[in-house]
Scaffold this active site. Structure first.
Site, PDB file in Angstrom:
ATOM      1  CG  PHE A  35      -1.823   1.168   1.332  1.00 55.37           C
ATOM      2  CD1 PHE A  35      -2.763   1.435   0.344  1.00 55.37           C
ATOM      3  CD2 PHE A  35      -1.734   2.032   2.415  1.00 55.37           C
ATOM      4  CE1 PHE A  35      -3.598   2.549   0.445  1.00 55.37           C
ATOM      5  CE2 PHE A  35      -2.554   3.135   2.526  1.00 55.37           C
ATOM      6  CZ  PHE A  35      -3.490   3.398   1.537  1.00 55.37           C
ATOM      7  CG  PHE A  37       5.830  -0.051  -3.995  1.00 61.11           C
ATOM      8  CD1 PHE A  37       5.233  -0.069  -5.235  1.00 61.11           C
ATOM      9  CD2 PHE A  37       7.218  -0.061  -3.925  1.00 61.11           C
ATOM     10  CE1 PHE A  37       5.997  -0.096  -6.403  1.00 61.11           C
ATOM     11  CE2 PHE A  37       7.994  -0.079  -5.077  1.00 61.11           C
ATOM     12  CZ  PHE A  37       7.376  -0.104  -6.316  1.00 61.11           C
ATOM     13  CD  GLU A 113      -9.462 -16.537 -10.091  1.00 62.31           C
ATOM     14  OE1 GLU A 113      -8.291 -16.113  -9.945  1.00 62.31           O
ATOM     15  OE2 GLU A 113      -9.837 -17.138 -11.102  1.00 62.31           O
ATOM     16  CE  LYS A 115      -3.080  -8.877  -6.069  1.00 62.70           C
ATOM     17  NZ  LYS A 115      -1.787  -9.279  -5.529  1.00 62.70           N
ATOM     18  CG  ASP A 117       0.516 -11.436   0.422  1.00 63.06           C
ATOM     19  OD1 ASP A 117       1.223 -11.120  -0.555  1.00 63.06           O
ATOM     20  OD2 ASP A 117       0.534 -10.819   1.506  1.00 63.06           O
ATOM     21  CD  GLU A 173       0.940 -15.153  -5.890  1.00 58.96           C
ATOM     22  OE1 GLU A 173       0.837 -15.184  -7.132  1.00 58.96           O
ATOM     23  OE2 GLU A 173       1.311 -14.158  -5.265  1.00 58.96           O
ATOM     24  CE1 TYR A 225      -2.367 -16.158 -11.516  1.00 63.22           C
ATOM     25  CE2 TYR A 225      -1.866 -16.613  -9.213  1.00 63.22           C
ATOM     26  CZ  TYR A 225      -1.533 -16.055 -10.426  1.00 63.22           C
ATOM     27  OH  TYR A 225      -0.364 -15.380 -10.553  1.00 63.22           O
ATOM     28  CE  LYS A 288      -7.687 -13.971 -12.410  1.00 72.19           C
ATOM     29  NZ  LYS A 288      -7.096 -15.284 -12.223  1.00 72.19           N
ATOM     30  CE  LYS A 312      -2.016  -4.788  -3.737  1.00 67.01           C
ATOM     31  NZ  LYS A 312      -0.754  -5.130  -3.521  1.00 67.01           N
ATOM     32  CB  CYS A 406      25.509  10.071  20.411  1.00 69.51           C
ATOM     33  SG  CYS A 406      24.762   8.804  21.446  1.00 69.51           S
ATOM     34  CB  CYS A 409      27.815   9.495  24.670  1.00 62.62           C
ATOM     35  SG  CYS A 409      28.086   9.012  22.964  1.00 62.62           S
ATOM     36  CB  CYS A 424      26.604   6.528  18.687  1.00 65.01           C
ATOM     37  SG  CYS A 424      27.763   7.035  19.971  1.00 65.01           S
ATOM     38  CB  CYS A 430      27.755   5.364  23.680  1.00 67.52           C
ATOM     39  SG  CYS A 430      26.063   5.840  23.328  1.00 67.52           S
TER      40      CYS A 430
HETATM   41  S1  IVH Z   1      -4.336 -13.224 -12.299  1.00 70.39           S
HETATM   42  C1  IVH Z   1      -2.635 -10.925 -16.152  1.00 70.39           C
HETATM   43  N1  IVH Z   1      -5.283 -14.211 -10.082  1.00 70.39           N
HETATM   44  O1  IVH Z   1      -1.197 -10.999  -8.057  1.00 70.39           O
HETATM   45  C2  IVH Z   1      -2.523 -11.056 -14.680  1.00 70.39           C
HETATM   46  N2  IVH Z   1      -3.191 -13.097 -10.004  1.00 70.39           N
HETATM   47  O2  IVH Z   1      -0.472  -8.274  -9.926  1.00 70.39           O
HETATM   48  C3  IVH Z   1      -2.822 -12.443 -14.224  1.00 70.39           C
HETATM   49  N3  IVH Z   1      -2.168 -13.111  -7.763  1.00 70.39           N
HETATM   50  O3  IVH Z   1       1.868 -11.413  -8.878  1.00 70.39           O
HETATM   51  C4  IVH Z   1      -2.826 -12.532 -12.740  1.00 70.39           C
HETATM   52  N4  IVH Z   1      -3.755 -14.236  -6.743  1.00 70.39           N
HETATM   53  O4  IVH Z   1       0.747 -13.690  -8.970  1.00 70.39           O
HETATM   54  C5  IVH Z   1      -4.266 -13.529 -10.654  1.00 70.39           C
HETATM   55  N5  IVH Z   1      -6.260 -15.177  -8.196  1.00 70.39           N
HETATM   56  C6  IVH Z   1      -5.244 -14.519  -8.756  1.00 70.39           C
HETATM   57  C7  IVH Z   1      -4.129 -14.106  -8.032  1.00 70.39           C
HETATM   58  C8  IVH Z   1      -3.116 -13.385  -8.687  1.00 70.39           C
HETATM   59  C9  IVH Z   1      -2.590 -13.644  -6.594  1.00 70.39           C
HETATM   60  C10 IVH Z   1      -0.904 -12.358  -7.937  1.00 70.39           C
HETATM   61  C11 IVH Z   1      -0.136 -12.671  -9.190  1.00 70.39           C
HETATM   62  C12 IVH Z   1       0.601 -11.396  -9.490  1.00 70.39           C
HETATM   63  C13 IVH Z   1      -0.223 -10.357  -8.821  1.00 70.39           C
HETATM   64  C14 IVH Z   1      -0.916  -9.545  -9.892  1.00 70.39           C
END
Ligand code: IVH
Length: 542
Positions: A35, A37, A113, A115, A117, A173, A225, A288, A312, A406, A409, A424, A430
């Protein structure tokens, strides 16, 4: 008062983003979360849009991150591995849906789906056999980690049935389930190794190891996935994944086919509430378009598909006010800035202090006293300041500048080029460094001497103990004249110190607190000695 020009800000953001990319992908030791980033990246994108005169082809906005590292062979992906557009709000998801509906008039079916990590992987199969596993790399070329991937039991090495395409890729993943991650970390700490910050770092670090037998002992798992099948044999994404399940892949059971955005929101709400019940960590959900035909019509931008988006979850955050900044000196002399905040409730506790890490972080936020700051707590890590609200800022307040001397000290601080921290250098004079070394020396994993931090303070203030060696000159009579030391506690301490002389050598070596000599190095002292002898013999010969 400092004012930063757009050019300077752009340069600072680029430098920081390059660094954080490297820490994330190459070193697998991120200092900021996704976040934070994304906030920096968005600010840079905005500034670059407004100032095209500062265009740079190497700007972090121009590429997807790279995890390429040395020591692995690299291969091109049959189909580039792109990333997903990110959103953190329902409003942006509505925009995504509207954009799609502008170019497509037929009803849209989405697949929701989780995501996962972890770390993205692409598996290539030929005639039903796993032939190659590549990391995402820069999206076009990835590192070949097949031998490491083969150790993951849920990944089929040979597919079932006969109906799979003769050649195709499947993506997913790699991750580490939370319970196994915690067990592994506990074992590492017991063995004197450092703990991984989170399951994703542990996974990334493990995948990049050169020895698959170590990888095999780490509890990795994989959720697939997306099938990248060039032949046109399926109409929908959902259908293609069901087929993959029949061929022997473990396709996660959490996906849901939905017909409306409202159902997408329900899916999000459900998993935002129940994510802790999953065996692995997720950082959001992915939406998707199900139909491959519609996916083809919508196509891709330079970096991401137009037919999918990631929503996210935000880490828990609150707003507070920066009251002051203290500078703390640790055992190694490293100086850490710590923010004192207006007390605020966050994830069940009252937060009054937050780490500011180092000078770079202070400059990056451009912090001033009395600023409204965003504070975040992720997992069990100490809270940190992740952003500053500059609207309504009191411009007369001075910038926070890093101290030059410091605070304990008054010695002039030093900063080594390759390190972010100030130090330091007064190691022998110190107080927090002296006391820190003694505290480390007596700690349970080192000499295991039974004394509290307050006791060390007292012994130091009384002039009785400056180095660990002084502990061994203490007598009951020395202690009895000190406050709060009765006969029994004095005898106990002297006894505990005497008992510590029986400590095995590796723990004594660890207790000395030599930089880079942690418990593991200390335990392997004989190996190191052997290596050193071999090395000196070799040098002597030539
Ligand atoms: S689809 C064209 N589905 O999220 C992109 N990605 O920025 C196809 N990730 O590092 C990615 N869960 O590895 C997709 N259910 C999911 C996912 C998933 C995690 C990760 C993916 C990538 C990042 C996408």
């Amino acid at each position: 008062m400092n004012s930063v020009s757009p050019k300077e800000r752009i340069e600072l953001l680029r430098e920081q983003l390059h660094k954080h990319n490297y820490l994330y992908y190459v070193k697998t030791q991120p200092e900021i979360n996704d976040f934070q980033f994304d906030i920096l990246l968005q600010e840079l994108e905005e500034l670059e849009k407004r100032h095209p005169e500062f265009n740079d082809e190497n700007s972090p906005t121009k590429r997807v991150g790279s995890d390429i590292s040395t020591g692995f062979e690299q291969f091109e992906h049959a189909i580039p591995m792109l990333s997903l557009g990110n959103t953190y709000s329902e409003e942006e998801l509505r925009d995504f849906d509207l954009r799609i509906k502008k170019s497509i008039s037929e009803p849209i079916e989405y697949v929701c789906e989780l995501k996962y990590d972890g770390v993205a992987i692409s598996l290539s199969y030929e005639n039903g056999k796993l032939v190659r596993a590549l990391t995402r790399g820069d999206g076009v070329v990835g590192d070949e980690v097949t031998n490491n991937i083969r150790t993951i039991r849920s990944i089929p090495l040979q597919l079932f049935g006969k109906h799979y395409p003769s050649k195709f890729e499947i993506r997913g993943e790699v991750l580490m389930p939370v319970v196994e991650f915690k067990k592994m970390n506990e074992a590492r700490l017991k063995g004197g190794e450092s703990a991984f910050a989170n399951p994703r770092n542990a996974t990334a670090g493990t995948l990049k190891m050169q020895d698959p037998s170590i990888v095999a002992r780490r509890p990795l798992d994989c959720y697939l996935y997306a099938a990248a099948i060039e032949e046109n044999i399926f109409d929908t994404h959902y259908e293609s994944l069901q087929a993959c399940a029949e061929w022997g892949f473990r396709v996660p059971p959490y996906s849901k086919l939905v017909q409306s955005l409202e159902e997408v929101f329900e899916f999000i709400k459900h998993w935002a509430k129940h994510r802790e019940e999953l065996p692995f960590e997720i950082d959001g959900i992915v939406v998707k378009i199900n139909s491959f035909k519609l996916q083809r019509i919508l196509g891709f931008t330079a970096k991401t598909p137009r037919w999918a988006i990631a929503y996210k979850f935000k880490a828990e955050q609150v707003v507070s006010r920066l009251l002051s900044v203290d500078f703390q000196v640790g055992r190694t002399g490293a100086v850490t800035p710590v923010a004192n905040l207006e007390p605020v409730q966050l994830a069940g506790t009252t937060v009054k202090r937050a780490s500011l890490h180092n000078e770079e972080q202070i400059n990056l936020h451009g912090l001033r006293l009395n600023d409204r700051v965003f504070v975040e707590k992720g997992g069990d890590i100490i809270p940190k300041i992740i952003g500053v609200d500059i609207s309504g800022r009191d411009e007369d307040r001075p910038d926070i500048t890093f101290i030059t001397h410091c605070p304990e000290c008054s010695t002039l601080l030093i900063k080594k080029d390759e390190e972010a921290a100030h130090y330091c250098p007064n190691t022998t004079g110190c107080p927090p460094q002296i006391k820190g070394r003694i505290e480390h020396f007596i700690s349970r994993k080192a000499m295991n001497i039974n004394a509290a931090e307050a006791t060390i303070d007292q012994l130091f203030s009384a002039g009785l103990v400056y180095t660990p060696a002084d502990l061994y000159d203490l007598s009951v009579d020395n202690l009895l004249i000190l406050d709060r030391f009765a006969e029994k506690s004095s005898v106990n301490l002297v006894e505990s110190i005497r008992e510590s002389t029986k400590t095995p050598f590796p723990r004594v070596l660890y207790a000395l607190g030599i930089r880079y000599v942690g418990e593991t190095v200390a335990k392997n002292w004989h190996l190191i000695l052997n290596l050193w002898m071999l090395f000196s013999k070799h040098r002597w010969k030539h």
